[in-house]
Design a protein around this motif. Structure first.
Motif, PDB file in Angstrom:
ATOM      1  N   GLU A  53       0.787  -1.205   0.064  1.00 42.18           N
ATOM      2  CA  GLU A  53      -0.083  -0.015   0.022  1.00 42.18           C
ATOM      3  C   GLU A  53       0.804   1.308   0.014  1.00 42.18           C
ATOM      4  O   GLU A  53       2.013   1.340   0.647  1.00 42.18           O
ATOM      5  N   VAL A  54       0.539   2.309  -0.760  1.00 45.73           N
ATOM      6  CA  VAL A  54       1.287   3.483  -0.895  1.00 45.73           C
ATOM      7  C   VAL A  54       0.203   4.572  -0.656  1.00 45.73           C
ATOM      8  O   VAL A  54      -1.047   4.480  -1.030  1.00 45.73           O
ATOM      9  N   TYR A  55       0.805   5.821  -0.307  1.00 40.89           N
ATOM     10  CA  TYR A  55       0.026   6.893   0.301  1.00 40.89           C
ATOM     11  C   TYR A  55       0.153   7.706  -0.957  1.00 40.89           C
ATOM     12  O   TYR A  55       1.104   8.323  -1.365  1.00 40.89           O
ATOM     13  N   LEU A  56      -0.916   8.475  -1.527  1.00 39.30           N
ATOM     14  CA  LEU A  56      -0.968   9.460  -2.616  1.00 39.30           C
ATOM     15  C   LEU A  56      -1.573  10.834  -2.107  1.00 39.30           C
ATOM     16  O   LEU A  56      -2.596  10.869  -1.168  1.00 39.30           O
ATOM     17  N   SER A  57      -1.043  11.810  -2.157  1.00 38.08           N
ATOM     18  CA  SER A  57      -1.273  13.180  -1.944  1.00 38.08           C
ATOM     19  C   SER A  57      -1.231  14.136  -2.916  1.00 38.08           C
ATOM     20  O   SER A  57      -0.214  14.335  -3.584  1.00 38.08           O
ATOM     21  N   TRP A  58      -2.423  14.681  -3.160  1.00 40.28           N
ATOM     22  CA  TRP A  58      -2.716  15.696  -4.186  1.00 40.28           C
ATOM     23  C   TRP A  58      -2.444  17.040  -3.650  1.00 40.28           C
ATOM     24  O   TRP A  58      -1.853  17.966  -4.254  1.00 40.28           O
ATOM     25  N   GLN A  59      -3.366  17.057  -2.501  1.00 37.74           N
ATOM     26  CA  GLN A  59      -3.367  18.736  -1.968  1.00 37.74           C
ATOM     27  C   GLN A  59      -3.787  18.259  -0.405  1.00 37.74           C
ATOM     28  O   GLN A  59      -3.916  17.134  -0.032  1.00 37.74           O
ATOM     29  N   PRO A  60      -3.812  19.524   0.382  1.00 34.59           N
ATOM     30  CA  PRO A  60      -3.919  19.068   1.803  1.00 34.59           C
ATOM     31  C   PRO A  60      -5.219  18.588   2.286  1.00 34.59           C
ATOM     32  O   PRO A  60      -5.137  17.885   3.112  1.00 34.59           O
ATOM     33  N   ASP A  61      -6.304  18.432   1.361  1.00 36.72           N
ATOM     34  CA  ASP A  61      -7.364  17.849   1.683  1.00 36.72           C
ATOM     35  C   ASP A  61      -7.792  16.586   0.640  1.00 36.72           C
ATOM     36  O   ASP A  61      -8.808  16.141   0.540  1.00 36.72           O
ATOM     37  N   GLU A  62      -6.828  16.286   0.077  1.00 41.44           N
ATOM     38  CA  GLU A  62      -7.090  15.327  -0.990  1.00 41.44           C
ATOM     39  C   GLU A  62      -6.132  14.265  -0.836  1.00 41.44           C
ATOM     40  O   GLU A  62      -4.804  14.130  -1.414  1.00 41.44           O
ATOM     41  N   LEU A 112       7.743   9.203  -5.063  1.00 38.76           N
ATOM     42  CA  LEU A 112       7.619   9.342  -6.622  1.00 38.76           C
ATOM     43  C   LEU A 112       6.798  11.057  -6.464  1.00 38.76           C
ATOM     44  O   LEU A 112       6.092  11.204  -5.804  1.00 38.76           O
ATOM     45  N   LEU A 113       7.053  11.727  -7.585  1.00 40.50           N
ATOM     46  CA  LEU A 113       6.492  13.032  -7.827  1.00 40.50           C
ATOM     47  C   LEU A 113       5.863  13.193  -9.473  1.00 40.50           C
ATOM     48  O   LEU A 113       6.991  12.780 -10.205  1.00 40.50           O
ATOM     49  N   PHE A 114       4.890  13.106  -9.385  1.00 41.80           N
ATOM     50  CA  PHE A 114       4.176  13.086 -10.952  1.00 41.80           C
ATOM     51  C   PHE A 114       3.901  14.531 -10.855  1.00 41.80           C
ATOM     52  O   PHE A 114       2.927  15.260 -10.179  1.00 41.80           O
ATOM     53  N   TYR A 136      -3.446  10.683 -11.970  1.00 44.25           N
ATOM     54  CA  TYR A 136      -2.542  11.777 -12.462  1.00 44.25           C
ATOM     55  C   TYR A 136      -3.072  12.066 -13.675  1.00 44.25           C
ATOM     56  O   TYR A 136      -3.165  11.601 -14.723  1.00 44.25           O
ATOM     57  N   TYR A 137      -3.345  13.696 -13.761  1.00 45.87           N
ATOM     58  CA  TYR A 137      -3.824  14.308 -14.913  1.00 45.87           C
ATOM     59  C   TYR A 137      -2.592  15.454 -15.367  1.00 45.87           C
ATOM     60  O   TYR A 137      -2.311  16.324 -14.685  1.00 45.87           O
ATOM     61  N   SER A 138      -1.917  15.048 -16.235  1.00 48.41           N
ATOM     62  CA  SER A 138      -0.783  16.164 -16.623  1.00 48.41           C
ATOM     63  C   SER A 138      -1.227  17.662 -16.826  1.00 48.41           C
ATOM     64  O   SER A 138      -2.579  17.612 -17.273  1.00 48.41           O
ATOM     65  N   GLY A 139      -0.658  18.295 -16.640  1.00 46.00           N
ATOM     66  CA  GLY A 139      -1.136  19.976 -16.724  1.00 46.00           C
ATOM     67  C   GLY A 139      -1.962  20.512 -15.587  1.00 46.00           C
ATOM     68  O   GLY A 139      -2.054  21.698 -15.235  1.00 46.00           O
ATOM     69  N   SER A 140      -2.493  19.481 -14.728  1.00 46.13           N
ATOM     70  CA  SER A 140      -3.408  19.877 -13.598  1.00 46.13           C
ATOM     71  C   SER A 140      -2.703  19.402 -12.328  1.00 46.13           C
ATOM     72  O   SER A 140      -2.960  19.895 -11.133  1.00 46.13           O
ATOM     73  N   ASP A 141      -2.125  18.312 -12.183  1.00 42.25           N
ATOM     74  CA  ASP A 141      -1.669  17.492 -11.040  1.00 42.25           C
ATOM     75  C   ASP A 141      -0.409  17.537 -10.729  1.00 42.25           C
ATOM     76  O   ASP A 141       0.408  17.515 -11.430  1.00 42.25           O
ATOM     77  N   ASP A 142      -0.035  17.978  -9.448  1.00 39.67           N
ATOM     78  CA  ASP A 142       1.143  17.295  -8.811  1.00 39.67           C
ATOM     79  C   ASP A 142       0.860  16.446  -7.846  1.00 39.67           C
ATOM     80  O   ASP A 142      -0.091  16.556  -6.955  1.00 39.67           O
ATOM     81  N   LEU A 143       1.165  15.069  -8.045  1.00 38.52           N
ATOM     82  CA  LEU A 143       0.721  14.010  -6.990  1.00 38.52           C
ATOM     83  C   LEU A 143       2.196  13.380  -6.464  1.00 38.52           C
ATOM     84  O   LEU A 143       3.019  12.882  -7.195  1.00 38.52           O
ATOM     85  N   THR A 144       2.202  13.311  -5.040  1.00 38.78           N
ATOM     86  CA  THR A 144       3.375  12.723  -4.331  1.00 38.78           C
ATOM     87  C   THR A 144       2.949  11.300  -3.706  1.00 38.78           C
ATOM     88  O   THR A 144       1.623  11.443  -3.200  1.00 38.78           O
ATOM     89  N   VAL A 145       3.418  10.320  -4.153  1.00 36.22           N
ATOM     90  CA  VAL A 145       3.553   9.218  -3.599  1.00 36.22           C
ATOM     91  C   VAL A 145       4.503   8.565  -2.918  1.00 36.22           C
ATOM     92  O   VAL A 145       5.924   8.723  -3.089  1.00 36.22           O
ATOM     93  N   ILE A 146       4.206   8.171  -1.452  1.00 34.78           N
ATOM     94  CA  ILE A 146       5.147   7.827  -0.432  1.00 34.78           C
ATOM     95  C   ILE A 146       4.688   6.543   0.065  1.00 34.78           C
ATOM     96  O   ILE A 146       3.642   5.889  -0.137  1.00 34.78           O
ATOM     97  N   ASP A 147       5.530   6.243   1.116  1.00 38.44           N
ATOM     98  CA  ASP A 147       5.266   5.078   1.820  1.00 38.44           C
ATOM     99  C   ASP A 147       5.270   5.524   3.620  1.00 38.44           C
ATOM    100  O   ASP A 147       6.183   6.834   3.469  1.00 38.44           O
TER     101      ASP A 147
END
Length: 173
Positions: A100-109, A144-146, A126-137
């Motif tokens: 299991e990995v943790y995804l964080s888009w924004q402070p509330d998502e 990972l940074l998308f 991940y939607y290019s152009g609109s998202d910065d997505l961090t994935v961690i454990d």
């Protein structure tokens, strides 16, 4: 107080998740129920915990990652038609599919998903152009940074040899 030990006590139904349309709307993608059930959206408190955890260590102080935070950084570039190449690149990170990995888009998502689901549906998460997505454990020994410019960065402190698949492609960092 929310932490990794009780973060799963703070899940919400997919129908209450603001980004649910990515997985439940026929105009975007309709995930099979067996895969949809594996998505674990976090409530605002747990999403905020995840966001703050990432911010507290200044993970993205220097883009893509804080200088010297990781021993190795690898990169990939998303372009039209290279989805299978990106999935292969993600697979080569070497994590067990059920991890299991943790995804964080924004402070509330935020969300928790199995690694295999992230690989299979990376372009829904991940939607290019609109998202910065961090994935961690939990360990933050990798991340990972998308990045919104159609780029993916992987940082690791484990013994890891970067891929040469994207050496000839220009990325920002």
């Amino acid at each position: 107080m929310i932490g990794f030990d009780n973060i799963k006590d703070n899940l919400i139904d997919i129908n209450d998740f603001r980004l649910k349309w990515r997985f439940t709307d026929k105009n975007y993608n309709l995930l099979p129920n067996e895969h949809l059930k594996q998505l674990k959206p976090l409530n605002k408190g747990a999403s905020n915990f995840l966001w703050n955890h990432i911010m507290t260590v200044d993970l993205h102080k220097d883009t893509p990652f804080k200088n010297n935070f990781f021993k190795t950084i690898d990169k990939a570039k998303i372009s039209d038609g290279n989805e299978s190449e990106i999935k292969k690149w993600l697979y080569q990170r070497g994590f067990p599919f059920d991890r299991e990995v943790y995804l964080s888009w924004q402070p509330d998502e935020g969300m928790i998903v199995p690694w295999k689901i992230l690989i299979k549906y990376f372009d829904d998460f991940y939607y290019s152009g609109s998202d910065d997505l961090t994935v961690i454990d939990e360990s933050l020994s990798w991340a990972l940074l998308f990045y919104h410019e159609s780029e993916i960065y992987f940082g690791s402190n484990e013994k890891y040899t970067p891929s040469n698949s994207f050496n000839d492609i220009n990325v920002i960092w």
